[in-house]
Design a protein around this motif. Structure first.
Motif, PDB file in Angstrom:
ATOM      1  N   ALA A 392       9.721 -14.458  -8.681  1.00  0.00           N
ATOM      2  CA  ALA A 392       9.003 -14.352  -9.994  1.00  0.00           C
ATOM      3  C   ALA A 392       8.000 -15.709 -10.407  1.00  0.00           C
ATOM      4  CB  ALA A 392       9.915 -14.365 -11.179  1.00  0.00           C
ATOM      5  N   GLN A 396       3.436 -15.614  -9.955  1.00  0.00           N
ATOM      6  CA  GLN A 396       2.347 -15.604 -10.972  1.00  0.00           C
ATOM      7  C   GLN A 396       1.137 -16.003 -10.501  1.00  0.00           C
ATOM      8  OE1 GLN A 396       3.036 -15.098 -14.148  1.00  0.00           O
ATOM      9  NE2 GLN A 396       4.782 -14.379 -13.367  1.00  0.00           N
ATOM     10  N   ASN A 420       2.026  -4.504 -12.491  1.00  0.00           N
ATOM     11  CA  ASN A 420       3.352  -3.922 -12.931  1.00  0.00           C
ATOM     12  C   ASN A 420       4.656  -4.154 -11.950  1.00  0.00           C
ATOM     13  OD1 ASN A 420       4.876  -1.976 -14.700  1.00  0.00           O
ATOM     14  ND2 ASN A 420       5.185  -0.578 -13.028  1.00  0.00           N
ATOM     15  N   TRP A 421       4.372  -4.007 -10.665  1.00  0.00           N
ATOM     16  CA  TRP A 421       5.494  -4.532  -9.650  1.00  0.00           C
ATOM     17  C   TRP A 421       5.592  -6.028 -10.068  1.00  0.00           C
ATOM     18  CZ3 TRP A 421       6.266  -6.942  -5.106  1.00  0.00           C
ATOM     19  CH2 TRP A 421       7.554  -6.846  -4.509  1.00  0.00           C
ATOM     20  N   GLU A 423       4.745  -8.274 -12.167  1.00  0.00           N
ATOM     21  CA  GLU A 423       5.197  -8.780 -13.421  1.00  0.00           C
ATOM     22  C   GLU A 423       6.660  -8.444 -13.572  1.00  0.00           C
ATOM     23  OE1 GLU A 423       2.319  -7.302 -15.953  1.00  0.00           O
ATOM     24  OE2 GLU A 423       0.559  -8.587 -15.372  1.00  0.00           O
ATOM     25  N   ASN A 424       7.242  -7.524 -12.776  1.00  0.00           N
ATOM     26  CA  ASN A 424       8.600  -7.182 -13.247  1.00  0.00           C
ATOM     27  C   ASN A 424       9.384  -7.412 -11.864  1.00  0.00           C
ATOM     28  OD1 ASN A 424       8.845  -5.764 -15.825  1.00  0.00           O
ATOM     29  ND2 ASN A 424       6.866  -4.900 -14.806  1.00  0.00           N
ATOM     30  N   GLN A 426      11.744  -8.576  -8.883  1.00  0.00           N
ATOM     31  CA  GLN A 426      13.080  -9.347  -8.857  1.00  0.00           C
ATOM     32  C   GLN A 426      13.271 -10.281  -7.913  1.00  0.00           C
ATOM     33  OE1 GLN A 426      15.497  -8.060 -11.248  1.00  0.00           O
ATOM     34  NE2 GLN A 426      13.487  -7.527 -12.116  1.00  0.00           N
TER      35      GLN A 426
END
Length: 1001
Positions: A392, A396, A420-421, A423-424, A426
């Motif tokens: 994560a 950024q 989408n991937w 920003e989320n 894991q």
């Protein structure tokens, strides 16, 4: 000039030219002062062989790199292979099994030696196949992700990220593959639909608790009954009124007798089943999060399975002995049987048409089940200690790079998926339980607690020393233990040896550390591909605290990770890195956007402080002709090498380019591959014609001077084609680029220019034709490198190979007048050919045509007289035109001579038989020609009418099928698609026949 064979044979030229290019270093000619251009290939697995997806991906890359090389750039295409940890270990283990041998019969080092032996013997298959495709990669710098210099980069990245707090060790659930006995990523999990069951159980409430309706149990449902052996809670939704009275109370878990709490959590859906959910945090990803929210620490979560997915005793020791050692699916049957025997299974009841009830143990369900994409085994969520990257945080800057335009994603539509991937994203589990791969540079030692040394063979309560080398790790460990009051010698051992070294009766005056046994995820190392392949971190390697030289440290690290220090390509230091990083372009299938592309973006920006590439082009998949995904099980896999054997690499490459349309998958169509082989043959024959007429190699890059309209026209066509190619390739529109060069070669040059100049090959035309042919070979070379190089040299002696020629710079402009004039000739002849065919005029029959002079203004009439006079011989030869009569004016032009004849009587310039004069148009002027004496008009009308009736009947029948919902909905998709195509074909044929019939009056 070299005489060309009558028949084009790809096999006879491809291997010869590729060997010549590679042997002479032409894939990366010395251009130190040129503008650099860099791409890296997605490194194929060392275990792999060329599949149709590789053919597409590498063809597109080769088109770009050959194009940029022709434009004079210092074009570097980095090539290499990936060590493919899981796949390679599987291959070697299977070889051992075939000899009744196995990996565990060897030490780790011995097994790794066997893998290197396999690589030396069989690991180069795909690189040879890439050569067959024509890929002009810089093989002198071929890379391998297990090369020592690459390993140094991997180790540095791991150590740096660990020291920055971006890599850490944690106990979490992973996707565990019991077949491979390793963790795999979410992206390596394949979901399949499996017919399973939904079992309903009663969990008795503890301490005399009851629900408001008086029940002494909570009903739960599950698709995995075996996991109840490790249940740690039951969750209900806090807003579910049915269970308000028991929140915070307990149930007694059947079979184990474990007392577990009832917790409130939004994960429980009141509308689903009973609204109560059993929670097994050690064996379900959703349950893991529920357990953490309920305050259960990961270290306290129960694990009921071993690496083989067999039942083991949980930490509380409550699983009955009869279950221990059972396979998970055997345990499922046993749990269901025992719950049924205890009266705690709630049966699923069905009714037949007569109302008779039948009880079943479970409700049938179609379950989305995870499988390992390599092993084919059902994946088990498993609680283990693994290494994780803080993805994560790294994501950024990579997100901002795309938002700011520093990275351009083509097609732009993929940006939404990327964001989408990312920003989320894991935490990224990067450890794998394998022997082959980059061994994690971490060493474990005993923690010191209250002054006492605590050896933990479970590897959970340990002190970790992450270091570039084993020597660095020893130094860190000595410092740690000295500070803790234990200034004892620190020595290295293995995890296997640790129990015998630390047990009773052993010397307590030594401290032992051992290296992590896991290796890194393959995608971790390949994420460094854009910069580690260019020599990074050469020049940035820091000597160890002990002051050892780089060579010693490098060798030590090689030994630590199981490397062979003999397989490194020559490096060119930081100069290469500074010159070629960031790369200009990455071409990748969209299916590895997250596997590889996004991770390169994260690592490149973090370590190089710049994006890894400026543009990311994502192409589609190659699918079967019916649009289905190719798979061995479906039997629809296409072997690109077989296509090369049949049609040649050039034809396959051109097919890939022509079919690659941004945002769409490629449908395999062997007929089109064959068609592009025919295209190559047409160019071959056109070159043979040119050579037989004294047309040879050009000596100039700029267009030669021209006075004839046909030569001015073809030079203008070159100018426009070069512009179209440059625009298409700048926009990465491979289909548009292929379409532009295809139509220029086939239509303008072969079909029309060569036809128009036949019989008129003066010196000017020969020079222009030779120049145009050269430009064709250069423009077509990125798409069809083999045939173009062969023809380039056949046309004459050259000072250099086509692969390093100069991209066209005609230095000329389109001549509007010549363009309009020749296009008029082309359209006139094309329409004449079409109508002659439609109405059945014999090919050699000469005809007379003419416009109605009354419908022409004076300027148009004079233009037409001039054109028919100038181009009369070509019209006579190609269109079998005898004369042109401007009827109602008495003007007649003899086509063969191009001369205007004396004015004739009106009766001689009119078409006397109404209904037999066939009209057609060219460039806005209507012409007619009479059919009297040329064909039997009544017979031809009868033929056309009969054919029209038959084809119309077929079209109507197909239309009826397509309008029938039963056919469209129930027939196979390929059958419906064929019916639609046939209907379109028959309808078009009917329209053509109707038009031909109408022309006959």
């Amino acid at each position: 000039m070299t005489e060309l064979a009558k028949t084009f044979d790809p096999a006879s030229i491809e291997a010869r030219w590729y060997q010549h290019w590679e042997a002479n270093g032409l894939f990366r000619p010395e251009r130190p002062d040129a503008q650099p251009f860099t791409i890296v290939n997605p490194p194929p697995n060392v275990t792999g062989s060329l599949h149709i997806g590789h053919a597409l991906d590498n063809t597109l890359q080769d088109i770009v790199i050959r194009y940029e090389r022709l434009r004079g750039k210092d074009a570097l295409w980095v090539v290499g292979t990936d060590h493919a940890g899981i796949a390679t270990q599987m291959v070697v283990e299977r070889q051992l099994e075939a000899r009744q041998d196995k990996r565990t019969n060897y030490t780790r080092e011995q097994f790794i030696d066997k893998v290197w032996e396999w690589k030396a013997e069989s690991g180069g298959t795909i690189t040879g196949q890439l050569r067959r495709l024509g890929c002009s990669m810089d093989w002198s710098r071929e890379q391998f992700t297990m090369d020592p210099h690459f390993t140094r980069a991997v180790v540095k990245v791991f150590v740096d990220l660990y020291n920055e707090g971006l890599i850490y060790r944690d106990k979490r659930l992973v996707n565990w593959d019991p077949g491979l006995k390793t963790a795999i990523s979410d992206l390596e999990v394949e979901t399949r639909e499996v017919q399973g069951g939904f079992w309903h159980f009663r969990y008795p409430l503890a301490d005399g608790a009851r629900l408001d309706d008086g029940r002494e149990f909570i009903e739960v449902a599950t698709t995995r009954p075996e996991t109840m052996l490790a249940d740690m809670a039951v969750a209900i939704n806090g807003a579910d009124e049915r269970y308000q009275s028991v929140i915070g109370k307990f149930v007694i878990l059947p079979i184990t007798g474990r007392r577990i709490p009832i917790v409130a959590d939004d994960h429980a859906d009141p509308e689903l089943g009973s609204g109560a959910v059993k929670i097994t945090p050690g064996h379900d990803f959703n349950d893991f999060e529920v357990g953490r929210r309920a305050g259960i620490k990961a270290a306290d979560m129960l694990n009921m399975l071993d690496a083989d997915a067999r039942v083991v005793q949980t930490a509380d020791g409550l699983i009955p002995a009869d279950y221990l050692g059972l396979d998970r699916f055997e345990a499922r049957k046993a749990v269901v049987a025992q719950m049924k025997a205890l009266g705690l299974l709630i049966p699923h009841v069905t009714k037949d048409k007569e109302g008779n009830q039948t009880e079943h143990d479970a409700e049938p369900r179609t379950i989305q089940t995870p499988y390992g994409d390599r092993s084919g085994v059902v994946i088990e969520p498993w609680l283990t200690d693994q290494w994780y990257v803080d993805a994560a945080t790294l994501a950024q800057p990579a997100i901002e790079a795309v938002k700011s335009g520093a990275i351009e994603i083509v097609p732009k539509s993929w940006e939404k998926t990327y964001f989408n991937w990312m920003e989320n994203i894991q935490p990224w589990c990067v450890s794998r339980q394998l022997w082959w791969g980059h061994r994690i540079p971490a060493w474990f030692g005993p923690k010191v607690s209250n002054g006492k040394i605590m050896y933990d063979l479970g590897m959970t309560n340990v002190e970790v020393f992450v270091a570039d080398t084993q020597l660095d790790a020893l130094i860190q460990a000595e410092r740690y233990y000295a500070n803790a009051g234990h200034a004892l010698p620190v020595e290295v051992t293995t995890l296997n040896m640790l129990p015998s070294l630390t047990g009773k009766g052993n010397d307590p005056n030594n401290i032992w550390i051992y290296q992590e046994t896991d290796v890194l995820d393959t995608w971790f190392s390949s994420a460094l591909w854009p910069f580690a392949t260019l020599g990074w971190p050469e020049g940035e390697h820091h000597p160890s605290p002990a002051g050892e030289g780089p060579g010693v440290g490098a060798l030590s690290q090689v030994q630590d990770v199981g490397q062979h220090p003999t397989s490194t390509p020559p490096l060119q230091g930081r100069g290469l890195l500074q010159r070629h990083y960031p790369n200009d372009l990455l071409i990748s299938g969209f299916d590895i956007l997250f596997f590889w592309d996004a991770r390169m973006a994260m690592q490149g920006i973090h370590f190089m402080k710049d994006v890894p590439w400026k543009r990311l082009y994502l192409h589609g998949l190659v699918r079967a002709a019916d649009g289905q995904k190719m798979s061995k099980s479906k039997g629809n896999v296409v072997d690109p090498l077989g296509l090369i054997d049949r049609y040649g690499a050039d034809a396959l490459r051109f097919f890939m380019a022509a079919m690659e349309s941004q945002g769409r998958d490629v449908k395999m169509d062997e007929k089109r591959v064959e068609g592009y082989r025919n295209f190559a043959t047409k160019l071959w024959n056109a070159t043979r014609f040119a050579m037989s007429n004294g047309i040879g190699a050009s000596s100039a890059v700029a267009a030669p001077p021209a006075t004839l309209a046909v030569n001015k026209w073809i030079i203008g066509e070159v100018v426009e084609t070069v512009a179209a190619l440059d625009k298409a390739l700048a926009e990465l529109r491979f289909d548009a680029a292929a379409n532009a060069i295809y139509h220029f070669v086939w239509d303008q040059f072969c079909d029309w220019y060569l036809e128009l100049i036949k019989g008129a090959l003066d010196d000017e035309t020969k020079v222009v034709a030779g120049w145009v042919l050269d430009q064709i070979l250069v423009m077509l070379h990125p798409f069809m490198p083999f045939i173009t190089e062969e023809l380039w040299h056949a046309l004459g002696t050259r000072d250099y190979e086509l692969i390093v020629a100069k991209w066209p710079e005609p230095g000329a402009a389109v001549d509007p007048q010549a363009k309009a004039e020749v296009e008029w000739v082309v359209e006139l002849l094309a329409n004449l050919r079409s109508i002659r065919t439609e109405v059945g005029i014999p090919p050699g029959q000469r005809i007379i045509i003419g416009p109605d002079s009354r419908k022409l203004d004076d300027a148009t009439r004079q233009i037409l007289i001039s054109r028919f006079s100038k181009h009369g011989p070509a019209l006579a030869r190609i269109g079998k035109l005898q004369a042109v009569v401007f009827f109602n004016s008495g003007i007649r032009i003899n086509s063969e001579s191009g001369r205007q004849e004396d004015r004739v009587e009106e009766s001689q310039t009119s078409f006397a038989i109404p209904g037999s004069a066939v009209p057609f148009a060219a460039k806005g002027v209507e012409y007619t020609f009479g059919l009297e004496g040329l064909i039997d008009v009544p017979a031809e009308k009868a033929r056309l009418a009969k054919a029209l009736e038959a084809v119309s009947k077929e079209a109507k029948s197909l239309e009826g099928r397509l309008n029938n919902p039963a056919f469209v909905e129930k027939a196979k998709p390929e059958a419906v698609e064929k019916a639609r195509a046939d209907h379109a074909e028959k309808s078009a044929e009917a329209e053509r026949l109707a038009a031909a019939l109408a022309r006959l009056g």
